[in-house]
Design a protein around this motif. Sequence first.
Motif, PDB file in Angstrom:
ATOM      1  N   ALA A  22       0.829  -1.205   0.000  1.00 55.08           N
ATOM      2  CA  ALA A  22       0.000   0.000   0.000  1.00 55.08           C
ATOM      3  C   ALA A  22       0.864   1.256   0.000  1.00 55.08           C
ATOM      4  O   ALA A  22       0.585   2.221  -0.712  1.00 55.08           O
ATOM      5  N   ILE A  26       0.703   4.089  -2.833  1.00 55.18           N
ATOM      6  CA  ILE A  26       0.351   5.467  -2.464  1.00 55.18           C
ATOM      7  C   ILE A  26       1.425   6.422  -2.950  1.00 55.18           C
ATOM      8  O   ILE A  26       1.127   7.518  -3.456  1.00 55.18           O
ATOM      9  N   VAL A  31      -3.788   8.228  -3.181  1.00 52.24           N
ATOM     10  CA  VAL A  31      -4.829   7.418  -2.543  1.00 52.24           C
ATOM     11  C   VAL A  31      -6.099   7.330  -3.377  1.00 52.24           C
ATOM     12  O   VAL A  31      -6.812   6.328  -3.334  1.00 52.24           O
ATOM     13  N   LYS A  57     -10.190  -0.106   2.978  1.00 55.03           N
ATOM     14  CA  LYS A  57      -9.007   0.544   2.400  1.00 55.03           C
ATOM     15  C   LYS A  57      -8.598   1.732   3.250  1.00 55.03           C
ATOM     16  O   LYS A  57      -7.400   1.981   3.465  1.00 55.03           O
ATOM     17  N   GLU A  58      -9.576   2.459   3.750  1.00 55.85           N
ATOM     18  CA  GLU A  58      -9.291   3.639   4.564  1.00 55.85           C
ATOM     19  C   GLU A  58      -8.520   3.285   5.830  1.00 55.85           C
ATOM     20  O   GLU A  58      -7.614   4.012   6.248  1.00 55.85           O
ATOM     21  N   VAL A  61      -4.942   2.672   4.843  1.00 54.01           N
ATOM     22  CA  VAL A  61      -4.256   3.941   4.574  1.00 54.01           C
ATOM     23  C   VAL A  61      -3.873   4.627   5.872  1.00 54.01           C
ATOM     24  O   VAL A  61      -2.758   5.151   6.021  1.00 54.01           O
TER      25      VAL A  61
END
Length: 209
Positions: A22, A26, A31, A57-58, A61
């Motif tokens: 990720a 990113i 994002v 996903k949040e 992140v």
Amino acid sequence: MAEVAAPVGRRERTRRRLLDAARELITEKGVAGLRIQEITEGAGVALGSFYNHFASKEELVEAVVGESLSALAETVSRPTGADQDPAELVSNAIRRFVARAYEDPDFARLVVHLEHADALFMSAVWPAAHAALEEGVAAGRLKPLQVDLAVTTILGGALSLMRAIVDGRIGPGAETAYAEMCLRALGLPARQAAAVANRPLPPLVDATG
């Protein structure tokens, strides 16, 4: 039959691979277009495995950003020498952190606009910031009325300032002015605070050194 949990070591490795994949995505594309399938493909794990570690996903992140903030806080709060002025250490950490909004606006924009930005920022940066301030107090250089209150106020102000910078409401040089304000609030006389906040920044110490 009840599902057998994966061994802790394997779970940790899978989570680590998801975080690393990720972070790379990113960095490459931001994002907005990030997809869970891309992350699992980059990590080399099954799509269904994602939800064993993150609800969304949040959430992933936020975990990536939290790790990055913690690493940055540890780096900028590390003394550059055995005889470094503790007040300078605090000042330099503040300046370097706020300056990220100028130097890496994409990352800073991601940080300040997360849904849980304030809580994430506080939890990620608190340990290093608290330790640096405690050192200044122990050395007699800094005299806050209350350490926890001072750390909370400084971190909250730093995040707000970074948000103002990336939103275009504050121009260049805010990191130095803010460091000076914080030093004065921490008990340094005005002239000393100005002198410390305007000292040239020394090279960062390599964490592996």
